[in-house]
Motif scaffolding. Structure first.
Motif, PDB file in Angstrom:
ATOM      1  N   SER A  77       0.823  -1.204   0.000  1.00  0.00           N
ATOM      2  CA  SER A  77       0.000   0.000   0.000  1.00  0.00           C
ATOM      3  C   SER A  77       0.859   1.257   0.000  1.00  0.00           C
ATOM      4  CB  SER A  77      -0.936   0.010   1.214  1.00  0.00           C
ATOM      5  OG  SER A  77      -0.226   0.354   2.396  1.00  0.00           O
ATOM      6  N   ARG A  78       0.241   2.371  -0.335  1.00  0.00           N
ATOM      7  CA  ARG A  78       0.970   3.643  -0.340  1.00  0.00           C
ATOM      8  C   ARG A  78       1.449   3.989   1.063  1.00  0.00           C
ATOM      9  NH1 ARG A  78      -2.571   8.121  -3.269  1.00  0.00           N
ATOM     10  NH2 ARG A  78      -0.696   9.323  -2.761  1.00  0.00           N
TER      11      ARG A  78
ATOM     12  N   ASP B   4       7.637   1.388  -7.617  1.00  0.00           N
ATOM     13  CA  ASP B   4       7.009   0.514  -8.603  1.00  0.00           C
ATOM     14  C   ASP B   4       7.951   0.184  -9.747  1.00  0.00           C
ATOM     15  OD1 ASP B   4       4.630   0.330  -7.224  1.00  0.00           O
ATOM     16  OD2 ASP B   4       3.674   1.984  -8.301  1.00  0.00           O
TER      17      ASP B   4
ATOM     18  N   ALA C  17      -0.684  -0.713  -5.847  1.00  0.00           N
ATOM     19  CA  ALA C  17      -1.841  -0.619  -4.953  1.00  0.00           C
ATOM     20  C   ALA C  17      -3.010   0.109  -5.599  1.00  0.00           C
ATOM     21  CB  ALA C  17      -1.440   0.083  -3.659  1.00  0.00           C
ATOM     22  N   GLY C  18      -2.734   0.975  -6.556  1.00  0.00           N
ATOM     23  CA  GLY C  18      -3.807   1.710  -7.211  1.00  0.00           C
ATOM     24  C   GLY C  18      -4.377   1.030  -8.435  1.00  0.00           C
ATOM     25  N   ASP C  19      -3.872  -0.152  -8.754  1.00  0.00           N
ATOM     26  CA  ASP C  19      -4.295  -0.862  -9.963  1.00  0.00           C
ATOM     27  C   ASP C  19      -5.514  -1.730  -9.669  1.00  0.00           C
ATOM     28  OD1 ASP C  19      -4.574  -2.146 -12.342  1.00  0.00           O
ATOM     29  OD2 ASP C  19      -2.630  -3.169 -12.310  1.00  0.00           O
ATOM     30  N   LEU C  20      -6.698  -1.144  -9.786  1.00  0.00           N
ATOM     31  CA  LEU C  20      -7.917  -1.893  -9.488  1.00  0.00           C
ATOM     32  C   LEU C  20      -8.331  -2.816 -10.622  1.00  0.00           C
ATOM     33  CD1 LEU C  20      -9.989   0.808  -7.594  1.00  0.00           C
ATOM     34  CD2 LEU C  20      -8.789  -1.161  -6.650  1.00  0.00           C
TER      35      LEU C  20
ATOM     36  N   SER D   2      -7.973  -8.447  -8.186  1.00  0.00           N
ATOM     37  CA  SER D   2      -9.226  -7.715  -7.992  1.00  0.00           C
ATOM     38  C   SER D   2     -10.435  -8.508  -8.476  1.00  0.00           C
ATOM     39  CB  SER D   2      -9.180  -6.365  -8.720  1.00  0.00           C
ATOM     40  OG  SER D   2      -9.178  -6.550 -10.126  1.00  0.00           O
TER      41      SER D   2
ATOM     42  N   LYS E 215     -11.096   0.556  -1.345  1.00  0.00           N
ATOM     43  CA  LYS E 215     -10.567   1.838  -1.793  1.00  0.00           C
ATOM     44  C   LYS E 215      -9.245   1.704  -2.536  1.00  0.00           C
ATOM     45  CE  LYS E 215      -7.879   3.281   2.281  1.00  0.00           C
ATOM     46  NZ  LYS E 215      -6.614   3.487   1.540  1.00  0.00           N
ATOM     47  N   ASP E 216      -8.584   0.555  -2.402  1.00  0.00           N
ATOM     48  CA  ASP E 216      -7.367   0.285  -3.159  1.00  0.00           C
ATOM     49  C   ASP E 216      -7.307  -1.216  -3.444  1.00  0.00           C
ATOM     50  OD1 ASP E 216      -6.615  -0.872  -0.751  1.00  0.00           O
ATOM     51  OD2 ASP E 216      -4.999   0.532  -0.332  1.00  0.00           O
TER      52      ASP E 216
END
Length: 221
Positions: free
Chosen positions: A41-42, A58, A92-95, A100, A128-129
């Motif tokens: 996570s961030r 990354d 972490a932002g790659d939904l 997923s 949310k992430d």
């Protein structure tokens, strides 16, 4: 390994203090020959930088992961050797990432360490992430989810979230080291918690001395 035959464990690292726990779990999985899909996570990147001095990027994740996994819990670099690691990293932002979706084959998910914010997000299904989304998918697919919460003290709200996770089928595993295994170094205490995470996942390891029903057994040698 052929991707068609690859069924990894998803390991989520949240922003709670305790990045050595995550490193020990990752080493244990890789030593057992397991494949890993990693989500950092961030917030956890800030914790990792603070606790180890390692910036997880990354674009350079393989180099940064190796430096992290080779570092001991006491901060000493080069303590461990990590060879032939089957790890896939997802931002972490790659939904749209593999974990997923419930159709993406995984054995389960281990969140270590799990912050109270992460616990709340998973318990409430916020997604949310990618870390929270992957955990929600793990629950809905009735796969193994181990949540190694690392916080103290715990307030009533967090306790209710942990009960909700237990009721949803997750294993709630506080990062609580024990001393009966004869710990003589900080790494022993970290490895005990990591070993209990792997026990909950059903992954074989030799990270700590198991209780054998003999008082003082850890001091016998």
């Amino acid at each position: 390994m052929n991707d068609a035959n690859r069924t990894p464990w998803v390991v989520g690292v949240s922003g709670a203090s305790g990045t050595p726990y995550a490193a020990a779990v990752l080493r244990g999985l890789l030593d057992a020959g397991e494949s890993v899909d990693l989500v950092v996570s961030r917030a956890s990147r800030l914790t990792l930088l603070d606790e180890t001095g390692i910036a997880f990027r990354d674009a350079h994740w393989q180099e940064d992961l190796r430096a992290w996994l080779e570092r001991g819990a006491d901060g000493k670099p080069g303590t461990f050797r990590v060879e032939g690691a089957d790890v896939r990293h997802w931002a972490a932002g790659d939904l749209a990432a593999g974990p997923s979706s419930g159709s993406y084959p995984v054995k389960g998910m281990l969140i270590v360490p799990a912050s109270t914010a992460c616990v709340a997000g998973v318990a409430l299904g916020l997604s949310k992430d990618l870390l929270q989304r992957a955990a929600s998918v793990t629950l809905k697919e009735h796969r193994k989810l181990v949540v190694a919460v690392r916080e103290t003290p715990l307030n009533g709200q967090t306790l209710r979230h942990l009960v909700a996770l237990d009721e949803a089928g997750a294993v709630v595993l506080p990062a609580s080291p024990a001393f009966y295994a004869g710990a003589t170094h900080i790494q022993d205490l970290v490895d005990f918690v990591a070993g209990r995470v792997l026990d909950a996942a059903g992954v074989a390891h030799g990270l700590y001395r198991r209780w054998e029903g003999e008082l003082g057994g850890s001091r016998a040698e």
